[in-house]
Scaffold this motif. Sequence first.
Motif, PDB file in Angstrom:
ATOM      1  N   SER A 217      -2.109  -5.465   1.017  1.00  0.00           N
ATOM      2  CA  SER A 217      -2.502  -4.601  -0.102  1.00  0.00           C
ATOM      3  C   SER A 217      -1.689  -3.302  -0.080  1.00  0.00           C
ATOM      4  O   SER A 217      -1.826  -2.467  -0.967  1.00  0.00           O
ATOM      5  N   LYS A 222       0.550  -5.300  -4.855  1.00  0.00           N
ATOM      6  CA  LYS A 222      -0.470  -5.409  -3.831  1.00  0.00           C
ATOM      7  C   LYS A 222      -1.089  -6.810  -3.882  1.00  0.00           C
ATOM      8  O   LYS A 222      -1.443  -7.304  -4.944  1.00  0.00           O
ATOM      9  N   GLN A 243      -2.494   1.518  -3.495  1.00  0.00           N
ATOM     10  CA  GLN A 243      -1.838   1.369  -2.201  1.00  0.00           C
ATOM     11  C   GLN A 243      -2.895   1.281  -1.098  1.00  0.00           C
ATOM     12  O   GLN A 243      -3.752   2.151  -0.981  1.00  0.00           O
TER      13      GLN A 243
END
Length: 277
Positions: A217, A222, A243
């Motif tokens: 991720s 991600k 993020q």
Amino acid sequence: MSLDYIKDMDDNFWIVTYQYNHDFYGYPVYMVDEHGDRHHPESGLTYKKCLESYKKIPNHYKCIYHPKDCYVAQKDNLPDIWKKFIEALHIISIDDSSLGIFGSTLCGFPVIKDVDFIIYGKENLEKYHENQLFVKAYMGADYISKEHVEYQYEKYKHLYSSKMDLKHILSNNWSGLQLSNGVLSTPRFIIDENFDIPEITGGNEMIVGTVYNSLTSSCAPKVFNVTTEKGNYTVVTPFWMLQSCVRDDDKIKLFGKIDHVKKIILLITKEHYLQYE
């Protein structure tokens, strides 16, 4: 092509954030504006930073900027603190061939606060994760502060659903390097430079699950997995503020496009969101 930049026919700079159905998407991040606060030394034009939602990248553009090329060209000219970051990476066996620079430096703007780095390869993601405390100590940096979480939340919340647990997500940023003056640089990780987000035929749905394989991720895009009552799914999202959005064993609620045949959940529009249970 993820995190490459392009200059369109009007001299605006776009960041490429993801590939979907073989088309590229992103947004114009630096727009020509005579009243802007960023001067480009090469072109002489003035720019403002732009925060917009994702769009299809223009088919015609003047040039493309590659992060790896920028790193090779700029690594010896960077301010000392960012040279120290590179030294730390070398110590943990991440070499120059696995590094890139994106952001304003890639466009040719002078360094004002931070430099945005890309680290390529799954093995290097794992090395950085295992040695994150060493890298922070070597640079005299720390994890993201509560104050910086609030700053980023207020600055970027308009880009996401009001139901997105954005503050919690921002506080999960384990790879970010916050310096004593409040400057935050978050390295991005790319495993597959040609990753094409899968086409989803399903509609928007809510689903609840438990996270596993959370480390990716931190990548662009991600990617992580969830176990649900309907089976195991892969979650994919290009949202750059997500993020390091989850950790293993997190209980989460997702609203996005779900394909129950391919077992894929896609968070890609402003109505999509992630919440913690």
